[in-house]
Motif scaffolding. Sequence first.
Motif, PDB file in Angstrom:
ATOM      1  N   ALA A 182       1.018  -1.392  -0.002  1.00 25.86           N
ATOM      2  CA  ALA A 182       0.042  -0.046  -0.172  1.00 25.86           C
ATOM      3  C   ALA A 182       0.855   1.281   0.023  1.00 25.86           C
ATOM      4  N   SER A 183       0.085   2.443  -0.218  1.00 24.29           N
ATOM      5  CA  SER A 183       0.797   3.609  -0.257  1.00 24.29           C
ATOM      6  C   SER A 183       0.835   4.363   1.142  1.00 24.29           C
ATOM      7  N   THR A 184       2.246   4.534   1.377  1.00 22.82           N
ATOM      8  CA  THR A 184       2.371   5.269   2.934  1.00 22.82           C
ATOM      9  C   THR A 184       1.498   6.682   2.751  1.00 22.82           C
ATOM     10  N   VAL A 185       1.670   7.475   1.696  1.00 26.23           N
ATOM     11  CA  VAL A 185       1.438   8.771   1.482  1.00 26.23           C
ATOM     12  C   VAL A 185      -0.077   8.729   1.598  1.00 26.23           C
ATOM     13  N   VAL A 186      -0.894   7.705   0.905  1.00 31.00           N
ATOM     14  CA  VAL A 186      -2.254   7.661   1.160  1.00 31.00           C
ATOM     15  C   VAL A 186      -2.940   7.361   2.285  1.00 31.00           C
ATOM     16  N   LEU A 187      -2.069   6.504   3.115  1.00 29.00           N
ATOM     17  CA  LEU A 187      -2.580   6.208   4.474  1.00 29.00           C
ATOM     18  C   LEU A 187      -2.376   7.235   5.532  1.00 29.00           C
ATOM     19  N   LEU A 188      -1.192   7.971   5.266  1.00 29.50           N
ATOM     20  CA  LEU A 188      -1.037   9.078   6.048  1.00 29.50           C
ATOM     21  C   LEU A 188      -2.084  10.177   6.198  1.00 29.50           C
ATOM     22  N   LYS A 189      -2.525  10.383   5.001  1.00 27.48           N
ATOM     23  CA  LYS A 189      -3.539  11.383   4.514  1.00 27.48           C
ATOM     24  C   LYS A 189      -4.793  10.877   5.095  1.00 27.48           C
ATOM     25  N   ALA A 190      -5.148   9.717   5.133  1.00 25.65           N
ATOM     26  CA  ALA A 190      -6.259   9.040   5.666  1.00 25.65           C
ATOM     27  C   ALA A 190      -6.358   9.150   7.171  1.00 25.65           C
ATOM     28  N   ASP A 231       7.298  -1.836   2.877  1.00 22.88           N
ATOM     29  CA  ASP A 231       8.401  -1.183   2.454  1.00 22.88           C
ATOM     30  C   ASP A 231       9.680  -1.877   2.443  1.00 22.88           C
ATOM     31  N   LEU A 232      10.106  -2.371   3.615  1.00 25.12           N
ATOM     32  CA  LEU A 232      11.246  -3.128   3.789  1.00 25.12           C
ATOM     33  C   LEU A 232      11.442  -4.314   2.992  1.00 25.12           C
ATOM     34  N   ALA A 233      10.207  -4.912   2.983  1.00 23.26           N
ATOM     35  CA  ALA A 233       9.920  -6.051   2.029  1.00 23.26           C
ATOM     36  C   ALA A 233      10.186  -5.819   0.661  1.00 23.26           C
ATOM     37  N   GLY A 238      -8.222  -4.004  13.415  1.00 24.41           N
ATOM     38  CA  GLY A 238      -8.416  -4.703  12.226  1.00 24.41           C
ATOM     39  C   GLY A 238      -9.022  -4.065  11.117  1.00 24.41           C
ATOM     40  N   LEU A 239      -9.891  -3.205  11.529  1.00 24.51           N
ATOM     41  CA  LEU A 239     -10.740  -2.614  10.413  1.00 24.51           C
ATOM     42  C   LEU A 239      -9.991  -1.322   9.928  1.00 24.51           C
ATOM     43  N   ILE A 240      -9.210  -0.637  10.850  1.00 24.16           N
ATOM     44  CA  ILE A 240      -8.373   0.430  10.476  1.00 24.16           C
ATOM     45  C   ILE A 240      -7.345  -0.044   9.861  1.00 24.16           C
ATOM     46  N   VAL A 241      -6.716  -1.050  10.168  1.00 28.00           N
ATOM     47  CA  VAL A 241      -5.392  -1.777   9.301  1.00 28.00           C
ATOM     48  C   VAL A 241      -6.012  -1.997   7.927  1.00 28.00           C
ATOM     49  N   GLY A 242      -7.218  -2.722   7.858  1.00 28.34           N
ATOM     50  CA  GLY A 242      -7.560  -3.100   6.511  1.00 28.34           C
ATOM     51  C   GLY A 242      -7.897  -2.058   5.592  1.00 28.34           C
ATOM     52  N   ALA A 243      -8.446  -1.142   6.103  1.00 26.72           N
ATOM     53  CA  ALA A 243      -8.933   0.148   5.248  1.00 26.72           C
ATOM     54  C   ALA A 243      -7.904   0.744   5.112  1.00 26.72           C
ATOM     55  N   GLY A 244      -6.718   0.796   5.798  1.00 23.15           N
ATOM     56  CA  GLY A 244      -5.571   1.451   5.460  1.00 23.15           C
ATOM     57  C   GLY A 244      -4.807   0.906   4.212  1.00 23.15           C
ATOM     58  N   LEU A 245      -4.909  -0.404   4.153  1.00 21.46           N
ATOM     59  CA  LEU A 245      -4.335  -1.228   3.017  1.00 21.46           C
ATOM     60  C   LEU A 245      -4.914  -1.194   1.863  1.00 21.46           C
ATOM     61  N   ALA A 246      -6.147  -0.676   1.794  1.00 25.79           N
ATOM     62  CA  ALA A 246      -7.155  -1.090   0.639  1.00 25.79           C
ATOM     63  C   ALA A 246      -6.858  -0.090  -0.485  1.00 25.79           C
ATOM     64  N   GLN A 247      -5.648   0.111  -0.844  1.00 24.28           N
ATOM     65  CA  GLN A 247      -5.105   0.865  -1.875  1.00 24.28           C
ATOM     66  C   GLN A 247      -3.755   0.638  -2.262  1.00 24.28           C
ATOM     67  N   ILE A 248      -3.108   1.094  -3.324  1.00 24.36           N
ATOM     68  CA  ILE A 248      -1.783   0.885  -3.748  1.00 24.36           C
ATOM     69  C   ILE A 248      -1.086   2.149  -4.339  1.00 24.36           C
ATOM     70  N   GLY A 249       0.147   2.347  -4.020  1.00 26.21           N
ATOM     71  CA  GLY A 249       0.814   3.434  -4.429  1.00 26.21           C
ATOM     72  C   GLY A 249       2.085   3.346  -5.211  1.00 26.21           C
ATOM     73  N   GLU A 250       3.218   4.113  -4.469  1.00 26.60           N
ATOM     74  CA  GLU A 250       4.617   4.506  -5.135  1.00 26.60           C
ATOM     75  C   GLU A 250       5.307   3.124  -5.535  1.00 26.60           C
ATOM     76  N   PHE A 251       5.184   2.209  -4.326  1.00 25.82           N
ATOM     77  CA  PHE A 251       6.167   1.076  -4.569  1.00 25.82           C
ATOM     78  C   PHE A 251       5.567   0.135  -5.766  1.00 25.82           C
ATOM     79  N   SER A 252       4.242   0.209  -5.958  1.00 17.92           N
ATOM     80  CA  SER A 252       3.454  -0.470  -6.965  1.00 17.92           C
ATOM     81  C   SER A 252       3.943  -0.291  -8.315  1.00 17.92           C
ATOM     82  N   PHE A 253       4.238   1.082  -8.471  1.00 21.29           N
ATOM     83  CA  PHE A 253       4.737   1.583  -9.823  1.00 21.29           C
ATOM     84  C   PHE A 253       6.079   1.301 -10.048  1.00 21.29           C
TER      85      PHE A 253
END
Length: 579
Positions: A127-135, A158-160, A338-353
Motif C-alpha cells: 500500500a501507499s504510505t502517503v495515502v495512508l498518512l493522509k487518511a 516497504d522494507l520487504a 483490524g478494520l483500521i489496518v484493513g482500510a488503510g491497506l485498501a489501496q496501492i501507490g508508489e512502490f507498486s509503480f
Amino acid sequence: MEHNVALLAIVAGGFVFAAIFGYLADRLRLPPLVGYLVAGVMIGSSTPGFVADSALASQLAEIGVILLMFGVGLHFSAADLLAVGGVAIPGAILQIAVATLLGIGLTELWGWSIGAGLVFGLSLAVASTVVLLKALEERNLINASSGRVAVGWLIVEDLAMVLALVLLPAFAGVLGGHAEAEAGGNAAVAITIAITLLKVAAFAVLAIFLGPKVVPWILTRVARTGSRELFTLSVLAIALGIAFGAAEIFGVSFALGAFFAGVVMSESNLSHRAAADSLPLQNAFSVLFFVSVGMLFDPSILVREPLAVVGALALIILGKSISAFILVLLLRYPMGMGLIVGAGLAQIGEFSFILAGLGSSLGLLPQEGQDLILAAAILSITLNPLVFMAAEKLLPVMPTLLPFVPSGYGKRKRDILSRELERIRAQRDERDRRHQLEMEHLVETFPMFAGVDEHSQEELLLLFRPKSADPGDRVIRVGDRGDGMYFISSGAVQVQLEDDEIELGAGSFFGEMALLSGARRTADVVAVDFCQFLVLERRDFNMFMSRHPQLRAAVSTMAEQRRERNASRQQRSQSLEAK
C-alpha cells in the motif's frame, strides 16, 4: 534566448490544476486528493490539451514522498517501531504473501506466466504510505494505537519491497523474463540476498546508533547561527541527503531513507522546529505525488479491460482488507484495529509503480499489466476514503456479524500496546516539556528576554555556555579582555570596584560593559555563594545582539546607568577623601 521550461510547466501546471480540481472535489464533498488525481489525468498524455512532462513529474513526486516520510519519522521514534513490531512484522509479511498468491491466482485466469503473476501480486500487495498518512491525519488517528500499527505495518511492507526489488532481477530468468546479468546459480542468488540484508542492516545500525549523535549535533550547531533560512535548508539537506545516500550506498528506497532520517532527527530538542519548517514543502510536494499518479493513468484501459480492472480492484479493496483484518484477529488484537489496518491497506501507490516498471523492464510483466496496476491505483486511492467510512460504519455492528468472536476480544493486547505507546509518548512529551520549562525559566529569571520571540529564546539556550563558581572564586579579573556576558541563574557575586562593592544576585548580569566598549575589564567579580552562570561569549553576544537591536539598546542603557552610578560613587568617595 530559448529556455527549457518543462520543469516550470509541470510545477505551475500541477499546482494550478490541482488547486482547481481539489477545490471542486471539496465542493462535491470528496477528498481533495481525488481532485489532485483528476488534475494529473487532465495534464497527462492520455488526454488532449496541455501535456506536462511525466518523467519530471515522477521525480518531483519522489521529493514529496521523501518529505512526507521524513515528517512521519519526526513523529515516529524507533521505540514506536519496536512497540508495534509484534503485530506489524508478522502481519505485514503474511499479508504480502496472501495478496501475492491472490494476484498469481488472478493472473492464472488471464493466462499470464508465473513471473507476471508474481510481479502483479507483489505490486498489489504493498500500500501507499502517503495515502495512508493522509487518511489517518483526516481522522486524527496518527497517534492512536491502530494508526501506529498501520504505519508500522506499511514500513515493514516497504522494507520487504526493497528486498523484492533487489531479488527480482536475480530470479528474472527463472521466472520467464530476461535477467539483467548472467545467472550464477543458487550461489549467486544466496550472495545477492546476503549482500542486500547486510546493506539494510548496516544502514539500520548507522541510523539507530550513529545518527542520534551526529544529526542533533549538526542541527544544534546550525541553530546557534540564528539563521532560520539556514536551519530550514539544513533540515531539508539532512532529509534529502540521507534519503539519497541510503538509496545509492545501501540500496534502500528514498522513502525509507527519509523515514529513518526523521526518526533520527526526532531525538533532537529541535525536532518540533524541523517539523514546522518542513511542513509547507511536505504539503506542496505531496500534491505533486498525486498529480503524477494521475498523469500515468490511461483511461482507455477501463474500456479495453473492464473485468480485469474490477478484478484487480477487488483484490486490493476486498482481498487485502479482509486478509489484514483476519490476520489482526489471529494475532489476538481487537476488531477495531483490524478494520483500521484493513482500510488503510485498501489501496496501492508508489512502490507498486516501481515494481511494475522493474517487472516490465525485465520482460516479466506485459504492458497491459502496468496499465491495470495504474488503473487499480487510481481507483483504489479515490475509493479509499469510502473504505474508511465503511470501516467506521461496520465497527458498531461487527459483534453481530461475527458472533463467534467473544466480547472484549483482543482488549488485553491492545491495552498493553496502548500503555507502551503512551509511555513512549509521555517520555517524548516530558522531553518537550522540560525544554519548554527551560525557556519559561529563562524569561522568569531574566525578564529582559521576554520581548524576543520563542525561536530567539530557543536560540539563546543553545548559545549559552553553563559555568559554575564556588564561594571565593574570582569569576572576572580587572584588566582581563572581555570574553563574555554573564547571567546569574543562581547564587550571588560581588563586583569589587576601586572604591566600592556591589552585590548581584540571581536574575542579574555582569560583564557587558567590556563587550559593548571593547575595553578591558574594570572590576573584579568574586562569587560569594555557590553560583550557576549562563555565559554568552563575545562572538555569540555580538551576533545575537545584532539581530535584536532593541535588546542591545536595553543592555546598553543598563550598562550606561551602571557606568554613571559607578562614576557618581567614585566622585562621592573622592569628595569625602578631600574633606
